[in-house]
Design an enzyme around this catalytic site. Structure first.
Site, PDB file in Angstrom:
ATOM      1  N   GLU A 207       1.295  -1.078   0.131  1.00 55.22           N
ATOM      2  CA  GLU A 207      -0.035  -0.566  -0.136  1.00 55.22           C
ATOM      3  C   GLU A 207       0.986   0.949  -0.209  1.00 55.22           C
ATOM      4  O   GLU A 207       0.968   1.761   1.051  1.00 55.22           O
ATOM      5  CB  GLU A 207      -0.949  -0.164   1.017  1.00 55.22           C
ATOM      6  CG  GLU A 207      -1.989  -1.260   1.651  1.00 55.22           C
ATOM      7  CD  GLU A 207      -2.659  -0.955   0.168  1.00 55.22           C
ATOM      8  OE1 GLU A 207      -3.063   0.047  -0.870  1.00 55.22           O
ATOM      9  OE2 GLU A 207      -3.889  -2.278   0.456  1.00 55.22           O
ATOM     10  N   CYS A 241      -1.974   9.082   2.675  1.00 57.23           N
ATOM     11  CA  CYS A 241      -1.513   8.822   1.856  1.00 57.23           C
ATOM     12  C   CYS A 241      -2.448   9.094   0.148  1.00 57.23           C
ATOM     13  O   CYS A 241      -1.643   9.366  -0.460  1.00 57.23           O
ATOM     14  CB  CYS A 241      -1.254   7.101   1.360  1.00 57.23           C
ATOM     15  SG  CYS A 241      -2.907   6.544   2.082  1.00 57.23           S
TER      16      CYS A 241
END
Length: 453
Positions: A207, A241
């Site tokens: 991720e 993110c």
């Protein structure tokens, strides 16, 4: 570390984690643990990142509780072997997919949401029947310490263990015979994780991140777009993110959008955000210096103030930037929002597609034709139309990247699936035998051609 891994693998092989009841009980135990340690968690997040109680609870704790509830509700269904159809060549057989845990899983957590992103993957690993080693981020040491203490109090290290330390500890952990690695962090570190895992052919989920655009077309609801962009960008001081990394704005609406964003920055953070006791700080000096250097590009039209001692940077909007500026080369991961303009959507599609695939993309505009064009013309991990960040909160939507923004996904059933090997089984009948499959059959080739093509 070798002992931890050996003990976990032995405990897993003894079958402790396999039953539905055990997995359900551990998920509920995890929820109880989070509730018991709620105050220390919030205090630790305040100490390490200056997160307010509201932001800490909403972004780190509430998400986990909701995810646990979803796992518990659907766990039995997810675990049940899945019956599948078979061709005529398999007449008389039963065919199914068994849901098998990988075994011992390593979860490597980041510092930006150090509690939520340390435990969210663990929920999927527990639901899937694995044992887990958690490696919290060393950049948020107080949160890391709380995670270690709470896990030690509620779980045996043979089942869930926490190993603290820096990158050398991570490297040593990855030398162990693990069965799966789940990493959340930067693209450069993700490359190293994948390279290291490949030496032992350990499967990985990465991720990562990247430069996630927000596209604002001329038919967007500008005031609402500004509100949602400011919220999505400056939550956690931009250290998210999937935060909008930059804006691509139709030139006709740039001025009103900037005006509206300024309004909402003041509304959310006050006239002096650096004096707001709930405004999140930058995690450390290294990241503060890196983000601060981006202020040299373009023109600051809002914000720009710094507090080096407290490692804080105002929510900042940059105009007059271009693709060659340093701020447009790497993921910002901080409270600076550059603005680029466009005339036609074709320019947007070309510009975004000429760069690595982003983790998220946000489109603001009312035309369903334009919405569909953006959604189908640009590869990205996931995103929203007329909003930011909200897709991550839906447990029915898998979350993950593509290309440089990551591989694999989780949340909801996707978390269970990530930590589960799908074992295909054919149970053949013994009441009769299909002779065409064997050498010497007179009609074997004819039947196979007819059935299988």
């Amino acid at each position: 570390m070798q002992t931890i891994v050996q003990n976990q693998k032995r405990w897993y092989e003894e079958g402790h984690t396999k039953s539905y009841q055990f997995r359900k009980d551990q998920l509920l135990r995890m929820k109880k643990m989070i509730g018991t340690f709620e105050k220390p968690i919030i205090e630790a997040l305040k100490f390490d990142l200056n997160k307010s109680e509201f932001e800490a609870y909403v972004s780190e704790i509430a998400f986990l509780k909701s995810e646990i509830d979803h796992h518990v509700k659907h766990l039995k269904q997810w675990m049940t072997p899945q019956k599948v159809k078979a061709p005529l060549t398999h007449k008389g057989s039963k065919n199914m997919i068994y849901k098998e845990p990988y075994g011992t899983v390593l979860v490597i957590a980041p510092w930006n949401y150090p509690f939520q992103l340390a435990l969210a993957p663990v929920l999927g690993a527990i639901a899937a029947g694995n044992t887990v080693i958690i490696k919290p981020s060393e950049h948020t040491p107080t949160v890391s310490w709380v995670i270690k203490k709470m896990v030690e109090q509620y779980f045996s290290p043979n089942y869930i263990a926490v190993v603290e330390g820096d990158k050398e500890v991570t490297q040593e952990l990855m030398e162990q015979p693990l069965d799966y690695i789940f990493f959340t962090g930067s693209v450069p570190v993700g490359r190293k994780i994948m390279e290291k895992a490949s030496n032992q052919l350990i499967p990985v989920t990465l991720e990562l991140g990247g430069k996630s655009p927000a596209i604002i077309n001329k038919d967007a609801a500008i005031d609402l777009a500004a509100k949602r962009i400011v919220w999505g960008k400056f939550t956690n001081a931009g250290q998210t993110c999937i935060a909008p990394d930059y804006l691509l704005v139709h030139h006709e609406v740039k001025a009103p959008l900037i005006k509206a964003m300024k309004k909402y920055i003041r509304e959310f953070y006050g006239d002096q955000p650096l004096d707001n006791p709930d405004y999140v700080k930058i995690v450390n000096d290294q990241h503060f210096e890196r983000i601060s250097s981006y202020l040299d590009a373009g023109t600051v039209v809002s914000g720009g103030a710094l507090d080096e001692k407290r490692q804080m940077i105002e929510p900042t909007i940059l105009d007059q930037v271009n693709w060659s500026d340093p701020v447009m080369q790497d993921e910002i991961f901080g409270p600076i929002l550059p603005i680029l303009t466009f005339d036609h959507l074709s320019e947007v599609i070309s510009q975004v597609n000429n760069r690595p695939k982003p983790l998220a993309l946000y489109y603001f505009g009312e035309s369903e034709t334009d919405q569909e064009e953006i959604m189908t013309s640009i590869p990205f991990g996931g995103g929203c139309i007329n909003d930011t960040l909200y897709h991550i909160l839906n447990p029915h939507l898998p979350f993950g990247g593509v290309g440089e923004s990551g591989m694999g996904s989780y949340h909801g059933q996707a978390s269970f699936d990530t930590f589960t090997h799908l074992k295909s089984i054919t149970k053949q009948t013994t009441k009769f035998d299909q002779k065409f499959r064997y050498p010497g059959s007179s009609f074997g080739l004819t039947i196979i051609k007819k059935v299988l093509g």
